[in-house]
Design a protein around this motif. Structure first.
Motif, PDB file in Angstrom:
ATOM      1  N   THR A  80       0.848  -1.193   0.000  1.00  0.00           N
ATOM      2  CA  THR A  80       0.000   0.000   0.000  1.00  0.00           C
ATOM      3  C   THR A  80       0.882   1.240   0.000  1.00  0.00           C
ATOM      4  OG1 THR A  80      -0.056   0.253   2.402  1.00  0.00           O
ATOM      5  CG2 THR A  80      -1.652  -1.259   1.429  1.00  0.00           C
ATOM      6  N   GLU A  81       0.314   2.330  -0.437  1.00  0.00           N
ATOM      7  CA  GLU A  81       1.121   3.554  -0.466  1.00  0.00           C
ATOM      8  C   GLU A  81       1.559   3.976   0.914  1.00  0.00           C
ATOM      9  OE1 GLU A  81      -0.391   6.697  -2.852  1.00  0.00           O
ATOM     10  OE2 GLU A  81      -0.144   5.519  -4.698  1.00  0.00           O
ATOM     11  N   ALA A  82       0.731   3.696   1.912  1.00  0.00           N
ATOM     12  CA  ALA A  82       1.079   4.063   3.283  1.00  0.00           C
ATOM     13  C   ALA A  82       1.980   3.029   3.944  1.00  0.00           C
ATOM     14  CB  ALA A  82      -0.197   4.235   4.102  1.00  0.00           C
ATOM     15  N   SER A  83       2.271   1.944   3.243  1.00  0.00           N
ATOM     16  CA  SER A  83       3.119   0.875   3.775  1.00  0.00           C
ATOM     17  C   SER A  83       2.549   0.196   5.020  1.00  0.00           C
ATOM     18  CB  SER A  83       4.545   1.385   4.078  1.00  0.00           C
ATOM     19  OG  SER A  83       5.171   1.774   2.884  1.00  0.00           O
ATOM     20  N   ILE A  84       1.260   0.260   5.206  1.00  0.00           N
ATOM     21  CA  ILE A  84       0.597  -0.563   6.223  1.00  0.00           C
ATOM     22  C   ILE A  84      -0.596  -1.267   5.587  1.00  0.00           C
ATOM     23  CG2 ILE A  84       1.290   0.715   8.309  1.00  0.00           C
ATOM     24  CD1 ILE A  84      -1.420   2.157   8.121  1.00  0.00           C
ATOM     25  N   PRO A  85      -0.888  -2.470   6.058  1.00  0.00           N
ATOM     26  CA  PRO A  85      -2.011  -3.204   5.459  1.00  0.00           C
ATOM     27  C   PRO A  85      -3.328  -2.456   5.648  1.00  0.00           C
ATOM     28  CG  PRO A  85      -0.737  -4.613   6.946  1.00  0.00           C
ATOM     29  CD  PRO A  85      -0.251  -3.216   7.160  1.00  0.00           C
ATOM     30  N   TYR A  86      -4.263  -2.723   4.750  1.00  0.00           N
ATOM     31  CA  TYR A  86      -5.645  -2.309   4.964  1.00  0.00           C
ATOM     32  C   TYR A  86      -6.337  -3.397   5.756  1.00  0.00           C
ATOM     33  CZ  TYR A  86      -5.090   1.309   1.412  1.00  0.00           C
ATOM     34  OH  TYR A  86      -4.685   2.416   0.703  1.00  0.00           O
ATOM     35  N   LEU A  87      -6.818  -3.043   6.909  1.00  0.00           N
ATOM     36  CA  LEU A  87      -7.385  -4.033   7.811  1.00  0.00           C
ATOM     37  C   LEU A  87      -8.571  -3.409   8.528  1.00  0.00           C
ATOM     38  CD1 LEU A  87      -6.959  -6.873   8.994  1.00  0.00           C
ATOM     39  CD2 LEU A  87      -5.328  -5.891  10.599  1.00  0.00           C
ATOM     40  N   GLY A  88      -9.779  -3.893   8.223  1.00  0.00           N
ATOM     41  CA  GLY A  88     -10.945  -3.383   8.936  1.00  0.00           C
ATOM     42  C   GLY A  88     -12.141  -3.204   8.028  1.00  0.00           C
ATOM     43  N   PRO A  89     -13.196  -2.622   8.573  1.00  0.00           N
ATOM     44  CA  PRO A  89     -14.412  -2.384   7.787  1.00  0.00           C
ATOM     45  C   PRO A  89     -14.191  -1.205   6.848  1.00  0.00           C
ATOM     46  CG  PRO A  89     -14.656  -1.449   9.977  1.00  0.00           C
ATOM     47  CD  PRO A  89     -13.315  -2.127   9.959  1.00  0.00           C
ATOM     48  N   HIS A  90     -14.884  -1.231   5.715  1.00  0.00           N
ATOM     49  CA  HIS A  90     -14.839  -0.073   4.838  1.00  0.00           C
ATOM     50  C   HIS A  90     -15.852   0.925   5.375  1.00  0.00           C
ATOM     51  CE1 HIS A  90     -14.995   2.512   1.380  1.00  0.00           C
ATOM     52  NE2 HIS A  90     -13.924   1.896   0.895  1.00  0.00           N
ATOM     53  N   GLU A  91     -15.366   2.115   5.663  1.00  0.00           N
ATOM     54  CA  GLU A  91     -16.181   3.094   6.386  1.00  0.00           C
ATOM     55  C   GLU A  91     -17.519   3.409   5.749  1.00  0.00           C
ATOM     56  OE1 GLU A  91     -14.107   6.702   7.118  1.00  0.00           O
ATOM     57  OE2 GLU A  91     -13.911   6.193   9.227  1.00  0.00           O
ATOM     58  N   ASN A  92     -17.497   3.522   4.425  1.00  0.00           N
ATOM     59  CA  ASN A  92     -18.728   3.965   3.754  1.00  0.00           C
ATOM     60  C   ASN A  92     -19.722   2.858   3.460  1.00  0.00           C
ATOM     61  OD1 ASN A  92     -17.637   6.415   3.739  1.00  0.00           O
ATOM     62  ND2 ASN A  92     -17.570   6.688   1.514  1.00  0.00           N
ATOM     63  N   HIS A  93     -19.287   1.620   3.667  1.00  0.00           N
ATOM     64  CA  HIS A  93     -20.097   0.526   3.157  1.00  0.00           C
ATOM     65  C   HIS A  93     -20.320  -0.532   4.204  1.00  0.00           C
ATOM     66  CE1 HIS A  93     -20.148   2.184  -0.823  1.00  0.00           C
ATOM     67  NE2 HIS A  93     -18.941   2.639  -0.505  1.00  0.00           N
ATOM     68  N   ALA A  94     -21.480  -0.569   4.715  1.00  0.00           N
ATOM     69  CA  ALA A  94     -21.818  -1.559   5.735  1.00  0.00           C
ATOM     70  C   ALA A  94     -21.650  -2.943   5.137  1.00  0.00           C
ATOM     71  CB  ALA A  94     -23.257  -1.353   6.196  1.00  0.00           C
ATOM     72  N   GLY A  95     -21.089  -3.829   5.907  1.00  0.00           N
ATOM     73  CA  GLY A  95     -20.963  -5.216   5.459  1.00  0.00           C
ATOM     74  C   GLY A  95     -19.697  -5.527   4.695  1.00  0.00           C
ATOM     75  N   LEU A  96     -18.914  -4.513   4.386  1.00  0.00           N
ATOM     76  CA  LEU A  96     -17.700  -4.746   3.603  1.00  0.00           C
ATOM     77  C   LEU A  96     -16.450  -4.615   4.479  1.00  0.00           C
ATOM     78  CD1 LEU A  96     -16.308  -5.197   0.851  1.00  0.00           C
ATOM     79  CD2 LEU A  96     -16.402  -2.715   0.508  1.00  0.00           C
ATOM     80  N   PHE A  97     -15.596  -5.619   4.425  1.00  0.00           N
ATOM     81  CA  PHE A  97     -14.339  -5.605   5.175  1.00  0.00           C
ATOM     82  C   PHE A  97     -13.170  -5.787   4.222  1.00  0.00           C
ATOM     83  CE2 PHE A  97     -17.640  -6.714   8.044  1.00  0.00           C
ATOM     84  CZ  PHE A  97     -17.302  -6.135   9.260  1.00  0.00           C
ATOM     85  N   ILE A  98     -12.050  -5.183   4.614  1.00  0.00           N
ATOM     86  CA  ILE A  98     -10.848  -5.249   3.781  1.00  0.00           C
ATOM     87  C   ILE A  98      -9.727  -5.901   4.588  1.00  0.00           C
ATOM     88  CG2 ILE A  98      -9.274  -3.907   2.332  1.00  0.00           C
ATOM     89  CD1 ILE A  98     -12.148  -3.329   1.617  1.00  0.00           C
ATOM     90  N   ALA A  99      -8.992  -6.792   3.965  1.00  0.00           N
ATOM     91  CA  ALA A  99      -7.820  -7.389   4.610  1.00  0.00           C
ATOM     92  C   ALA A  99      -6.798  -7.684   3.524  1.00  0.00           C
ATOM     93  CB  ALA A  99      -8.214  -8.670   5.359  1.00  0.00           C
ATOM     94  N   THR A 100      -5.987  -6.692   3.246  1.00  0.00           N
ATOM     95  CA  THR A 100      -4.984  -6.858   2.192  1.00  0.00           C
ATOM     96  C   THR A 100      -3.849  -5.872   2.431  1.00  0.00           C
ATOM     97  OG1 THR A 100      -4.642  -7.044  -0.188  1.00  0.00           O
ATOM     98  CG2 THR A 100      -6.037  -5.224   0.564  1.00  0.00           C
ATOM     99  N   GLY A 101      -2.883  -5.874   1.533  1.00  0.00           N
ATOM    100  CA  GLY A 101      -1.779  -4.924   1.653  1.00  0.00           C
ATOM    101  C   GLY A 101      -0.706  -5.365   2.633  1.00  0.00           C
ATOM    102  N   HIS A 102      -0.576  -6.668   2.866  1.00  0.00           N
ATOM    103  CA  HIS A 102       0.370  -7.139   3.884  1.00  0.00           C
ATOM    104  C   HIS A 102       1.812  -7.180   3.388  1.00  0.00           C
ATOM    105  CE1 HIS A 102      -3.533  -8.489   5.395  1.00  0.00           C
ATOM    106  NE2 HIS A 102      -2.987  -8.578   6.603  1.00  0.00           N
ATOM    107  N   TYR A 103       2.010  -6.834   2.125  1.00  0.00           N
ATOM    108  CA  TYR A 103       3.356  -6.724   1.556  1.00  0.00           C
ATOM    109  C   TYR A 103       4.191  -7.978   1.865  1.00  0.00           C
ATOM    110  CZ  TYR A 103       7.827  -4.523   0.379  1.00  0.00           C
ATOM    111  OH  TYR A 103       9.058  -4.222  -0.155  1.00  0.00           O
ATOM    112  N   ARG A 104       5.353  -7.818   2.485  1.00  0.00           N
ATOM    113  CA  ARG A 104       6.211  -8.982   2.743  1.00  0.00           C
ATOM    114  C   ARG A 104       5.834  -9.723   4.020  1.00  0.00           C
ATOM    115  NH1 ARG A 104      12.366  -7.443   1.299  1.00  0.00           N
ATOM    116  NH2 ARG A 104      12.662  -8.387   3.331  1.00  0.00           N
TER     117      ARG A 104
END
Lengths: 375, 375, 375, 375
Positions: free
Chosen positions: D312-336
């Motif tokens: 990810t551009e911020a160099s940290i994984p995306y982990l958690g619910p997507h703020e705008n969208h109920a029911g949607l969770f993200i878990a990616t960007g774990h890099y190495r």
């Protein structure tokens, strides 16, 4: 959007690669885009039969004429592709035998042979004794065979690679590992593609993604109706050439390749993208093949694989411009005949892009606008 | 001849590697010689069944006691080999089911279960309904099964590698790609080996070359009588574990491995060194396996291979010193039971070399001098 | 001993297969015996260079004339083998470039080019600018190259298989997985072979076992002196043909194959039968290759392998009858030139067996009787 | 839309499979969807380092605490996954050595060790002599190493498969070869997914597609900013264990696996989806590895591969619910660090879905709504 091409071809299977080859040969600027690597899917999985007569018996006349025109292109094509790419496409013009395993099939095939001859095609009925003289490895239990001397076969992976590499030699650009995520449009005009790398513009975009074509088009209501048909195959090796021609029965086909390899296929499982080979798929193929050629029980197992053939609901390929969208061409849905139809498909799409005349009966995209909503 | 070892072991399959392991663990200087690479042949081809009860039903009591003693060594061995080599040998102690596919087999197996219990072994008859409760994937067409809870299985390639690498960790030397071309003798005493690299001397030489043992010994009139028995196997993958125990029927066996793999074997073709997998070998295995576990038709094909099992005319392994030749030991002829018998074979040979007591009934090389001319 | 052949050829590598092919073509009864499977070792590992001029610069005139005679046979052979076996041997007659990576090599190569031309051979010095025009992918850091337009290359595995399969088509028998353990003799006459299957008799026995020839002959004091030279190679793939000719420098060679493959070799490790590829072997090859063709850093890794070349102490192949033993012929020791020399070797041995004239300078087995004790 | 699940997890790599495992273990109904087959991409390509201390030195405290929490889960997890799936994940807790190849790195690492100890972590500086006593295969040219005894490693492919298969054992459904083409929404609520097979509804949808996550989300303006980072690796084999711990230098890492395998990685090529291994990628890795462990020049080449790490551009994984969208969770960007972070990621997402407390600092999806337009 910093790059522009006359034509972008999406999909570097045998169809897309043939289109890119024909365009590059005519001096057009072409970009060939591929999500993974060239000839990675159905194009390399195919057994390579050129079964213009053996496959297309259902009286679809326009498809049949397309197939015959394409089959006729192979001898010259083999020379050309060898010259451009150094690849021998393994063309074998030794005919296809449609085997009769019982009386019913015998009657059917004899009748079909007559139909073929009425059409002016070569088709010779062989009684069991004659069949065994020509092909001694064939089972003595057969009820004869219809021999179609003008059908033949090629190495499908080599043909596909030869198209793509010849296109590159002729100036086409190839980008592998590039996923086209959507078409870019200005009003009714398709003006390029959006990939996972960048946006790229073009005067013409050709969609040749085989079973995955709807991923790109269908999401946008293309009017197309397609589904994948999974086919499982395997290969064996022998130390001497068991058979000369290609054998084709209701249960399997056996295609003799260079170096004693035999490719045996194929199952038909519609509606799945699963690419695994199953035990349940192999079993009937092995059974049918060893019944056709009993000596195959001694043949050495090599490997097994699958391919996903792109079938259309109408059972004819989509070939031509998309009616509602200037700049967009479709070339997919070739089902089991992608290898056979690849030369003519490349020529037809290149002709259409150049504005040349193409027999109207070969253009099959005329009804897309009736089915799809606005793309 | 510039090197000397207490013991040279010829052959780094599971038997030779176990011997080297046991000797190295006791502090002996050992050289393990291998013509190709470790565990390259039958040892890696094996399905890894530990069938002390399921395989050895013919009332050969000494072989049976050997097998049971060996089976009992596995739990501790698994720990040890993991510690020395880091390799998990995949020990599964979930029993073997001998499946009855018809009434005749049912009667046979019920009777055999009684014999087993009379001997003090565990063996439980399961009616079809109980069998299906325990193993729901099993065919409902079976006539029951004899369950042998103390039989089990390991990963054969991992066991073989773990023996060899643990031996190396413990100080054994390993030379791969080294062909032993002949034994070196002084009078009646074997004093070393001649390899394609050099001559190497040793106090003891152990021949553990599996199906190739006679190449070294037979040429010199060892008195042995052996032949290879080719076995063809294949493996499939599933996404969940279909079966827990190992299934064994007259037509095939099915051995569940880690990660959803199932190893299915094996044909029996005596007298050939041919290592190819044939269509005629695969076909009846697939048929038998899918009859035993119908869901296997959906399993994913992985690969197929062969192994050459070393069988003896007397159907018992050669195990012990060669009577006529001081310093020479034989450990081969384990047929389908090499994996099972490898721990005890290693122990017995190491004991013999160290001059420790070994049950006389386990030594089977006593008659070699009667049959062979001078070595 | 129930079978008899005019000639038994031991070893189905490229040499043995060529001999069997030439004999079968002349109508002789031939049995081709192979310990594993055809073309399984060095013959398939070879890069396939036909380097009559590029390899053999040391002024060994008889070997040189042999090589040139063999190279000249390839064009007709390619047609023949295609016709008999269906296999395209991939003959490419685009020359070999001997690359000068520094001034010293430049001087050497210019001088060598003069020697070649004095001998009536084609050899053209190319300055860096011309070299880059012909082969744009070559490094701009080179000091020029000597171009040998008449050297070329084939697909070594395809050539080997084509010889063996053509021999079979022409009536030769092939037995794989058959180990010849010793020669059978009656007095001074070799009358057959003892295999791990059976004894087989023949009027003539040809030993063509490459690096393993001494296993059969040496044990019996053949007078030969041979050793293996391990060579490690690897291959890469590109999407367009980077180079046309074969590149040859002191550090590596680069041989362009069909479909964008490039074979890069090879290390030289004498005296080992080890068939592993090592990191230490790959590293200098990758370094040398990417220095020669910088764009190779973008080439896709395919695979790596080894071959064991049979070298003789005198650095010339053993070719001809064994002086002391009627009926025994030797054809081995071709070192790096087995592919190149295979056609002429097949012809020479077939001529000798048929009692035809062969140039005396090509027969190199005349001194075996001086060195070996009685076979 | 005829099926409904509590949760659909898209992507059966190590992250998605861990999430499915944690949910299934808690009794939730879970569907795990995968475009190809489980663990087919980066999850199987990873070397499997658990480098909580060795990788995450940049003072990102929340990521660091996440990594340490995850690392601590492995010992119990190894037991659990073995019990559910039969798979040994190959956990090795023998520490990671950060090697200093020169004085500058030495100073850096000594300082970093102090920082670690200040934080209460174990980290021991080893002078060259001590390092060589512990790991005799290490180069004598090093300037010492920082030893992190609590870092370790697992077999990445086995961990990934074990998560997926354990999930299936616990009742999760798995559909491979199923491409999720878009999310289904009702207003602000994500209610299911549209696949290439069918529409499927769920209360929660988790996107865990690694480098391909944006294909699904990005097209819909998710606010995410990601890119793939290609990494090339290779493996070699040795006959004895050269090293115990994992070696980590600026040029490469060397991770010792079961059976004498060593995994060596990895290049860093941002912004490409290309999955080929290049010569230019291998060369510096081989160089760095053989400089670190000189004996590696004798190691046997096995194979090479690539993985595409999701950065990810911020160099940290995306982990958690997507703020705008109920029911949607993200878990990616774990890099190495996907392997290391997979246990805690599975737990965190399962906790969030169940409405349990999760440390706020670990939730990183809070700013997506600021960047993306409406999804």
């Amino acid at each position: 959007m910093n790059k522009h091409y006359e034509t972008i071809v999406v999909g570097a299977g045998v169809i897309g690669s043939s289109i890119a080859y024909h365009l590059a040969k005519r001096g057009c600027s072409v970009l060939l885009l591929e999500r993974e690597s060239i000839a990675g899917k159905a194009s390399s999985a195919a057994a390579g039969m050129l079964g213009a007569q053996s496959e297309l018996k259902d009286g679809n006349d326009s498809l049949y004429s397309l197939a015959k025109a394409s089959r006729a292109m192979f001898p010259a094509l083999a020379e050309e592709l060898k010259a451009y790419s150094g690849i021998d496409i393994g063309l074998q013009q030794k005919g296809i035998y449609k085997m009769a395993t019982n009386e019913e099939e015998r009657e059917e095939l004899i009748a079909y042979g007559e139909v073929q001859r009425d059409r002016g095609e070569e088709a010779r009925w062989m009684e069991p004794a004659e069949l065994q003289r020509e092909e001694p490895a064939v089972s003595s239990q057969l009820s004869g065979a219809l021999f179609l001397p003008n059908d033949g076969q090629v190495s499908a992976p080599d043909l596909s690679k030869a198209f793509a590499m010849s296109a590159v030699e002729l100036g086409a650009e190839l980008l592998e590992y590039t996923d086209v995520q959507s078409l870019i449009k200005e009003g009714n005009q398709v003006t390029g593609v959006r990939t996972n790398r960048e946006d790229i513009s073009a005067d013409h975009v050709v969609v040749a993604c085989g079973a995955w074509s709807e991923d790109l088009l269908g999401k946008q209501n293309s009017g197309m109706a397609m589904y994948p048909v999974k086919g499982e195959c395997f290969s064996v090796k022998t130390k001497r050439r068991l058979i000369q021609g290609t054998f084709f029965s209701k249960g399997c086909y056996i295609v003799p390749k260079s170096g004693g390899r035999l490719v045996i296929g194929a199952t038909e499982k519609p509606g799945t993208f699963d690419e695994t080979v199953t035990l349940g798929g192999l079993f009937p193929l092995i059974k049918a093949a060893t019944q056709l050629v009993p000596e195959l029980v001694f043949a050495e197992w090599e490997t097994a694989w699958t391919g996903l053939r792109p079938q259309t609901e109408a059972s004819i390929p989509y070939l031509g411009p998309h009616e509602n969208h200037a700049g967009l061409f479709i070339a997919t849905g070739h089902y089991r005949n992608g290898i056979l139809l690849s030369p003519i498909t490349g020529k037809v799409i290149a002709d259409l892009i150049e504005g040349k005349h193409v027999p109207q009966e070969w253009i099959t995209t005329g009804n897309l606008s009736h089915r799809g909503v606005n793309l």
